[in-house]
Design a protein around this motif. Sequence first.
Motif, PDB file in Angstrom:
ATOM      1  N   SER A  33      39.490  48.787  88.334  1.00  0.00           N
ATOM      2  CA  SER A  33      39.065  47.775  89.291  1.00  0.00           C
ATOM      3  C   SER A  33      38.129  48.445  90.286  1.00  0.00           C
ATOM      4  O   SER A  33      38.529  49.383  90.977  1.00  0.00           O
ATOM      5  CB  SER A  33      40.294  47.209  90.016  1.00  0.00           C
ATOM      6  N   SER A  34      36.892  47.980  90.320  1.00  0.00           N
ATOM      7  CA  SER A  34      35.934  48.512  91.275  1.00  0.00           C
ATOM      8  C   SER A  34      35.932  47.615  92.510  1.00  0.00           C
ATOM      9  O   SER A  34      35.793  46.400  92.394  1.00  0.00           O
ATOM     10  CB  SER A  34      34.535  48.546  90.653  1.00  0.00           C
ATOM     11  N   MET A 146      37.706  41.951  80.023  1.00  0.00           N
ATOM     12  CA  MET A 146      38.069  41.692  81.414  1.00  0.00           C
ATOM     13  C   MET A 146      39.274  40.749  81.483  1.00  0.00           C
ATOM     14  O   MET A 146      39.416  39.856  80.644  1.00  0.00           O
ATOM     15  CB  MET A 146      36.896  41.057  82.167  1.00  0.00           C
ATOM     16  N   VAL A 147      40.112  40.976  82.481  1.00  0.00           N
ATOM     17  CA  VAL A 147      41.246  40.095  82.759  1.00  0.00           C
ATOM     18  C   VAL A 147      41.125  39.646  84.209  1.00  0.00           C
ATOM     19  O   VAL A 147      41.062  40.480  85.117  1.00  0.00           O
ATOM     20  CB  VAL A 147      42.600  40.812  82.534  1.00  0.00           C
ATOM     21  N   ILE A 164      40.796  45.174  95.999  1.00  0.00           N
ATOM     22  CA  ILE A 164      41.074  44.908  94.590  1.00  0.00           C
ATOM     23  C   ILE A 164      40.081  43.877  94.066  1.00  0.00           C
ATOM     24  O   ILE A 164      39.872  42.835  94.692  1.00  0.00           O
ATOM     25  CB  ILE A 164      42.521  44.401  94.407  1.00  0.00           C
ATOM     26  N   ALA A 165      39.495  44.162  92.926  1.00  0.00           N
ATOM     27  CA  ALA A 165      38.545  43.227  92.318  1.00  0.00           C
ATOM     28  C   ALA A 165      39.296  42.034  91.732  1.00  0.00           C
ATOM     29  O   ALA A 165      40.469  42.138  91.382  1.00  0.00           O
ATOM     30  CB  ALA A 165      37.753  43.930  91.225  1.00  0.00           C
ATOM     31  N   GLU A 166      38.606  40.911  91.613  1.00  0.00           N
ATOM     32  CA  GLU A 166      39.209  39.704  91.049  1.00  0.00           C
ATOM     33  C   GLU A 166      39.402  39.820  89.545  1.00  0.00           C
ATOM     34  O   GLU A 166      40.239  39.139  88.966  1.00  0.00           O
ATOM     35  CB  GLU A 166      38.340  38.487  91.361  1.00  0.00           C
ATOM     36  N   SER A 167      38.599  40.678  88.903  1.00  0.00           N
ATOM     37  CA  SER A 167      38.709  40.918  87.465  1.00  0.00           C
ATOM     38  C   SER A 167      38.950  42.402  87.223  1.00  0.00           C
ATOM     39  O   SER A 167      38.343  43.248  87.877  1.00  0.00           O
ATOM     40  CB  SER A 167      37.431  40.498  86.740  1.00  0.00           C
ATOM     41  N   ILE A 168      39.814  42.677  86.277  1.00  0.00           N
ATOM     42  CA  ILE A 168      40.183  44.048  85.944  1.00  0.00           C
ATOM     43  C   ILE A 168      39.625  44.371  84.556  1.00  0.00           C
ATOM     44  O   ILE A 168      39.828  43.598  83.610  1.00  0.00           O
ATOM     45  CB  ILE A 168      41.721  44.219  85.932  1.00  0.00           C
TER      46      ILE A 168
END
Length: 180
Positions: A33-34, A146-147, A164-168
Amino acid sequence: MKHISIILLAWMSLFQTGQGLYMCKNAEISLFSSAPIEDIAAKTSSGQSVYNSGTGDLVFSVAINTFKFPKSLMQEHFNSDYLESDKYPHATFKGKIQEHPDLTKNGTYPITVTGVLDVHNVKQNRTIPGTLTVNNGTITMKSEFMVKCVDHHIDIPRLVFHNIAESIKMNVTATYTAAK
C-alpha cells in the motif's frame, strides 16, 4: 495452519483423483500500500493452493495472521483493527482458469482466472490475470492484482486515512507439484 490443510483436503476430495491434481503448500503472497506518509508492505509464504489441470479449478487459502510486516505495530493494527484476523482468520479464492495451457510443453502462458475472492468474510466475484509457467514438469503461477478495501468492508478510520491506500496491490507466486 491445520485448518487450512483441512480446507484444501476437502476441496481435493471434490476434484477428480489421479493425474492432473497439483498442490502448493508455500505460496508467496505479498501486499503493498503506497500512501503519502508511509508505505505499508507485508509478506507470507504460507499460502496453500490446489490446481486441477483437467477441470481448470483453482483454490487458494491463506491465514491472515501469517503476513509479516517490517514494523510490529503495523502487523498488530493489520490483524486487530483492519482485517480482524481473530474473527476472519482466512482469505480464500475459489475459481477456474479459463485457458487450457499445455502442461507437457515448457513455456509461459497468459491465464485468466474467474472466481470468488473472500476477504474479511465478504465475497467478491473477480477476474484475475496471471501467468502459468511450465518448466520440466514444474508449474508456477504468478499474478498481480488490486484489492479495494471498501469492496471487503475493511474500514479505514479517517484519522489514518492518509496512511493507508484505498487499494492494496497483491502479488501471488505459487509453485505446484503433482499430488500423490
